[in-house]
Write a protein that holds these residues in place. Structure first.
Motif, PDB file in Angstrom:
ATOM      1  N   ILE A 211       0.830  -1.207   0.000  1.00 13.21           N
ATOM      2  CA  ILE A 211       0.000   0.000   0.000  1.00 13.21           C
ATOM      3  C   ILE A 211       0.862   1.254   0.000  1.00 13.21           C
ATOM      4  O   ILE A 211       0.583   2.223  -0.725  1.00 13.21           O
ATOM      5  N   GLN A 212       1.928   1.269   0.775  1.00 11.14           N
ATOM      6  CA  GLN A 212       2.819   2.430   0.769  1.00 11.14           C
ATOM      7  C   GLN A 212       3.439   2.620  -0.617  1.00 11.14           C
ATOM      8  O   GLN A 212       3.601   3.762  -1.077  1.00 11.14           O
TER       9      GLN A 212
ATOM     10  N   LEU B 180       0.878   4.185  -2.911  1.00 12.62           N
ATOM     11  CA  LEU B 180       0.745   5.618  -2.635  1.00 12.62           C
ATOM     12  C   LEU B 180       1.911   6.398  -3.248  1.00 12.62           C
ATOM     13  O   LEU B 180       1.709   7.490  -3.793  1.00 12.62           O
TER      14      LEU B 180
ATOM     15  N   ALA C 287      -5.288   7.550  -2.461  1.00 13.68           N
ATOM     16  CA  ALA C 287      -5.610   6.724  -1.295  1.00 13.68           C
ATOM     17  C   ALA C 287      -7.058   6.262  -1.323  1.00 13.68           C
ATOM     18  O   ALA C 287      -7.381   5.146  -0.890  1.00 13.68           O
ATOM     19  N   SER C 288      -7.934   7.099  -1.849  1.00  7.67           N
ATOM     20  CA  SER C 288      -9.359   6.760  -1.894  1.00  7.67           C
ATOM     21  C   SER C 288      -9.656   5.603  -2.836  1.00  7.67           C
ATOM     22  O   SER C 288     -10.732   5.006  -2.771  1.00  7.67           O
TER      23      SER C 288
ATOM     24  N   ILE D 144      -7.685   2.905  -2.982  1.00  5.33           N
ATOM     25  CA  ILE D 144      -7.019   1.731  -2.415  1.00  5.33           C
ATOM     26  C   ILE D 144      -7.849   1.207  -1.263  1.00  5.33           C
ATOM     27  O   ILE D 144      -8.281   1.965  -0.394  1.00  5.33           O
TER      28      ILE D 144
ATOM     29  N   LEU E 256      -3.414   3.161   8.218  1.00  8.78           N
ATOM     30  CA  LEU E 256      -3.766   3.253   6.800  1.00  8.78           C
ATOM     31  C   LEU E 256      -5.022   4.098   6.621  1.00  8.78           C
ATOM     32  O   LEU E 256      -5.102   4.914   5.690  1.00  8.78           O
ATOM     33  N   SER E 257      -5.979   3.918   7.497  1.00  5.88           N
ATOM     34  CA  SER E 257      -7.189   4.733   7.443  1.00  5.88           C
ATOM     35  C   SER E 257      -6.853   6.209   7.594  1.00  5.88           C
ATOM     36  O   SER E 257      -7.439   7.072   6.913  1.00  5.88           O
TER      37      SER E 257
ATOM     38  N   GLN F  31      -4.356   7.662   6.511  1.00  7.96           N
ATOM     39  CA  GLN F  31      -3.781   8.146   5.254  1.00  7.96           C
ATOM     40  C   GLN F  31      -4.829   8.273   4.149  1.00  7.96           C
ATOM     41  O   GLN F  31      -4.494   8.621   3.021  1.00  7.96           O
ATOM     42  N   GLY F  32      -6.077   7.967   4.474  1.00  2.74           N
ATOM     43  CA  GLY F  32      -7.153   8.077   3.504  1.00  2.74           C
ATOM     44  C   GLY F  32      -7.475   6.794   2.779  1.00  2.74           C
ATOM     45  O   GLY F  32      -8.358   6.770   1.906  1.00  2.74           O
ATOM     46  N   VAL F  33      -6.763   5.710   3.121  1.00  3.41           N
ATOM     47  CA  VAL F  33      -7.025   4.413   2.502  1.00  3.41           C
ATOM     48  C   VAL F  33      -8.316   3.831   3.077  1.00  3.41           C
ATOM     49  O   VAL F  33      -8.562   3.922   4.285  1.00  3.41           O
TER      50      VAL F  33
END
Length: 284
Positions: free
Chosen positions: A16-17, A20, A26-27, A29, A42-43, A45-47
């Motif tokens: 995931i990183q 990004l 992020a939205s 993923i 992770l949340s 960060q907008g994931v």
């Protein structure tokens, strides 16, 4: 939408990183995790974080809603992987996923490792599923061996059962970058990647590097497979897991963890991370 299963684990988090860094919003993923509370970072960060349990198909259906690509990171529950992976594949088919990437094992179709069997079964399930897929046949993580650095320093020897076998390992982050790349490149369905490090080493060479960096003489002691498994059990590992590790080492001695195709570095567009670099980090 890109869904990464097992996203709270070490590999999934790194994938995931990497996504990004590749400018995937992020939205777009989804971190699919068994316990959403463990993915709070992770949340933040907008994931999107969604519950996904490999043993509960209803959670997989909800997690894959709107998914275009799914990364199936192989389950950590050895012995239960085949049915768990089948659940993921079935959910991906129901969701109409356009690409499912699976983290398999280096040369899975010919590998002598006992660990290979469930990967072979999963690859077969993918072939019959009708789901477009790509196989990421990951070699050994260098971190697997670096986990033994502390006990080696404590006891004055690095033990194993790989003999003179050469191991083309790479950093977990290297494999994560490969997965992120495949999830964002076009025309990946049907591909098989044999992924391994650029430079191979024997465990004796690893011990030599450890000696150099630590300033302590650490010889490599090669043990018969059964003796190595017994030593791992003595160190506190469960018997079944110790047997799997010893089998992997013994198979490495026969070349099972070696590959010199450089497909990993070609895919990620940079050299894989050298053993010496990772070891230095583990010692600091």
């Amino acid at each position: 939408m890109i869904v990464v299963t097992g996203a709270s684990g070490q590999l999934g988090h790194l994938v995931i990183q990497s996504l990004l860094r590749r400018q995937v919003p992020a939205s777009q993923i989804v971190a699919a995790v068994r316990t959403p509370a463990k993915a709070a970072d992770l949340s933040a960060q907008g994931v999107q974080v969604r519950e996904a349990d490999y043993t509960r198909p209803d959670t997989l259906d909800a997690a894959f809603l709107g998914a275009d690509q799914v990364l199936l990171i192989s389950s950590s529950e050895v012995g239960q992987r085949a049915p768990q992976h089948q659940n993921v594949i079935d959910a991906a088919r129901r969701a109409g996923v356009r690409l499912l990437a699976y983290t398999s094992l280096l040369h899975a179709d010919t590998s002598p490792l006992n660990l290979a069997a469930e990967h072979v079964a999963t690859e077969a399930a993918l072939r019959t599923s009708g789901v477009p897929h790509v196989l990421l046949r990951n070699g050994w993580y260098t971190e697997n061996y670096l986990a033994s650095v502390a006990p080696a320093l404590q006891h004055g020897a690095f033990i194993g059962s790989a003999g003179e076998g050469r191991i083309a390992s790479a950093a977990r982050a290297d494999y994560a970058d490969a997965a992120a790349m495949v999830l964002t490149l076009p025309d990946q369905a049907g591909r098989i990647y044999e992924l391994a490090g650029d430079t191979a080493y024997t465990l004796a060479e690893l011990a030599t590097e450890l000696s150099r960096q630590s300033g302590k003489p650490i010889p490599y002691v090669n043990l018969p497979e059964a003796d190595y498994a017994a030593a791992l059990v003595g160190a506190g590992l469960p018997q079944g897991f110790a047997a799997l590790l010893a089998d992997s080492d013994a198979c490495a001695g026969r070349g099972a963890l070696f590959d010199d195709s450089h497909q990993l570095s070609a895919l990620i567009g940079r050299p894989t991370t050298p053993l010496a670099v990772l070891m230095a980090k583990s010692l600091n």
